[in-house]
Write a protein that holds these residues in place. Structure first.
Motif, PDB file in Angstrom:
ATOM      1  N   TYR A  75       0.714  -1.115  -0.012  1.00  0.00           N
ATOM      2  CA  TYR A  75      -0.059  -0.170   0.081  1.00  0.00           C
ATOM      3  C   TYR A  75       0.885   1.108   0.048  1.00  0.00           C
ATOM      4  O   TYR A  75       0.260   2.441   0.088  1.00  0.00           O
ATOM      5  CB  TYR A  75      -0.790  -0.068   1.272  1.00  0.00           C
ATOM      6  CG  TYR A  75      -1.998  -1.345   1.198  1.00  0.00           C
ATOM      7  CD1 TYR A  75      -2.959  -1.339   0.261  1.00  0.00           C
ATOM      8  CD2 TYR A  75      -1.655  -2.215   2.028  1.00  0.00           C
ATOM      9  CE1 TYR A  75      -3.593  -2.667   0.239  1.00  0.00           C
ATOM     10  CE2 TYR A  75      -2.414  -3.522   2.057  1.00  0.00           C
ATOM     11  CZ  TYR A  75      -3.357  -3.582   1.053  1.00  0.00           C
ATOM     12  OH  TYR A  75      -4.001  -4.658   1.034  1.00  0.00           O
ATOM     13  N   ILE A 135      -6.249   1.095   3.496  1.00  0.00           N
ATOM     14  CA  ILE A 135      -6.633   0.172   2.407  1.00  0.00           C
ATOM     15  C   ILE A 135      -7.430   0.420   1.422  1.00  0.00           C
ATOM     16  O   ILE A 135      -7.488   0.612   0.271  1.00  0.00           O
ATOM     17  CB  ILE A 135      -6.983  -1.395   3.166  1.00  0.00           C
ATOM     18  CG1 ILE A 135      -5.806  -2.072   3.782  1.00  0.00           C
ATOM     19  CG2 ILE A 135      -7.355  -2.433   1.757  1.00  0.00           C
ATOM     20  CD1 ILE A 135      -6.194  -3.380   4.571  1.00  0.00           C
ATOM     21  N   ARG A 138      -6.096   3.468  -0.360  1.00  0.00           N
ATOM     22  CA  ARG A 138      -4.840   3.121  -1.384  1.00  0.00           C
ATOM     23  C   ARG A 138      -5.567   2.199  -2.565  1.00  0.00           C
ATOM     24  O   ARG A 138      -4.999   2.221  -3.738  1.00  0.00           O
ATOM     25  CB  ARG A 138      -3.863   2.450  -1.001  1.00  0.00           C
ATOM     26  CG  ARG A 138      -3.047   3.291   0.166  1.00  0.00           C
ATOM     27  CD  ARG A 138      -2.731   4.526  -0.395  1.00  0.00           C
ATOM     28  NE  ARG A 138      -1.229   3.896  -1.314  1.00  0.00           N
ATOM     29  CZ  ARG A 138      -0.871   4.633  -2.151  1.00  0.00           C
ATOM     30  NH1 ARG A 138      -1.432   6.060  -2.642  1.00  0.00           N
ATOM     31  NH2 ARG A 138       0.365   3.964  -2.871  1.00  0.00           N
ATOM     32  N   GLU A 139      -6.617   1.143  -2.167  1.00  0.00           N
ATOM     33  CA  GLU A 139      -7.201   0.447  -3.203  1.00  0.00           C
ATOM     34  C   GLU A 139      -8.005   0.962  -4.197  1.00  0.00           C
ATOM     35  O   GLU A 139      -8.097   0.804  -5.278  1.00  0.00           O
ATOM     36  CB  GLU A 139      -7.622  -0.664  -2.538  1.00  0.00           C
ATOM     37  CG  GLU A 139      -6.718  -1.805  -1.711  1.00  0.00           C
ATOM     38  CD  GLU A 139      -5.954  -2.664  -3.070  1.00  0.00           C
ATOM     39  OE1 GLU A 139      -6.350  -3.803  -3.107  1.00  0.00           O
ATOM     40  OE2 GLU A 139      -5.033  -1.994  -3.323  1.00  0.00           O
TER      41      GLU A 139
END
Length: 327
Positions: A75, A135, A138-139
């Motif tokens: 990440y 998460i 970043r995703e």
């Protein structure tokens, strides 16, 4: 009428249940590669009884070093640290919740996952680790508000965000001043959220939490009586691990409080660790007038968990929301 849907991932009795297809942690940990991302992990790597590289998962410092390496490698988070005794969660399971939430939005958006800063999520109980917002941003580039009743947790999460350029401006952490409220005091009058998420305290008392801690230590082949082995290997403050009435009461209280914010949220969600709690959760959701309820099962190894999602929006309101905010 409330519609209840169940979405499950199941395998045969001998089949290992798998993480979400987009979860980057589906494969066995490559410890050499992770050690390259975070040199701090290297001293904790050793051969297990099967001759494979691993760490001692009963060692809180080793687990923390592993998390730091995972967040760095997957990440791009170069700084991540939490105070001793605060929850250090397993990253793969946290990532699974996020990816299934993306699917939840996708199902309401003609199969396309809404991405970018237009999607706003509220993490109830963000903790010092700030893992869900990290998460999720970043995703999928979602923006997050993380709330917590613990001031140290909030200050630590803020430090993580401010220390990583890839997170700045995308994650806001707010202190909840009341331990009786989940949304009020955090949710501003002009805010809407596409998602709320929560990993509620599981245990109903400190005594039950300690008993579970001892059981886990024995399962990890650790000396449960050792002075430095009294906490869980992943840590956790009291408010993160137990509350009066446990998970069932916590989620039912959340459902009650969500009614007042029903027109400003697309999906409310919460993890439900204990399947037996679903009966009372469904009953409460019907009582408060939820328009649709979904239960999504998730799996990690042989462990099955799930989250419940509910909305108060009528179908035409949901269509308007998706067309207005997700395009």
């Amino acid at each position: 009428m409330t519609k209840v849907k169940h979405q499950a991932k199941r395998g045969s009795r001998n089949q290992k249940l798998e993480l979400h297809p987009r979860n980057p942690h589906r494969a066995r940990y490559d410890f050499a590669l992770l050690a390259d991302s975070s040199a701090e992990l290297a001293p904790f790597i050793r051969k297990n009884k099967f001759g494979n590289e691993s760490i001692d998962f009963a060692d809180a410092d080793a687990v923390k070093a592993l998390n730091r390496a995972l967040l760095n490698h997957f990440y791009g988070v170069s700084f991540w640290d939490i105070p001793p005794g605060y929850l250090c969660p397993p990253i793969p399971g946290r990532a699974d919740y996020i990816h299934h939430l993306a699917d939840l939005l996708s199902a309401s958006n003609q199969g396309d996952i809404p991405r970018g800063k237009g999607i706003k999520a509220l993490d109830i109980g963000v903790g010092a680790n700030c893992v869900y917002p990290i998460i999720g941003h970043r995703e999928y580039q979602w923006h997050f508000v993380g709330s917590d009743i613990n001031n140290v947790a909030i200050e630590t999460a803020r430090a993580i965000v401010m220390s990583n350029a890839c997170l700045k401006g995308s994650i806001v952490c707010r202190l909840q001043s009341s331990n009786q409220q989940m949304f009020k005091g955090i949710w501003k009058d002009d805010e809407r959220f596409d998602l709320t998420l929560c990993n509620p305290p599981f245990h109903s008392s400190n005594a039950k939490m300690q008993a579970e801690s001892q059981r886990k230590w024995k399962g990890l082949n650790s000396d449960a009586k050792a002075p430095n082995k009294q906490g869980l290997n992943f840590g956790g403050q009291d408010n993160e691990l137990w509350c009066d009435g446990g998970e069932e009461r916590f989620i039912n209280d959340m459902i009650e409080q969500s009614v007042a914010f029903g027109e400003r949220c697309y999906w409310f969600t919460s993890l439900v660790s204990k399947q037996a709690n679903l009966t009372s959760i469904y009953r409460r959701l019907k009582q408060v007038g939820a328009q649709e309820v979904k239960t999504v099962e998730m799996a990690q190894g042989q462990k099955v968990s799930r989250f419940v999602a509910w909305t108060f929006l009528m179908p035409d309101q949901r269509d308007y929301w998706a067309d207005t905010y997700w395009k």
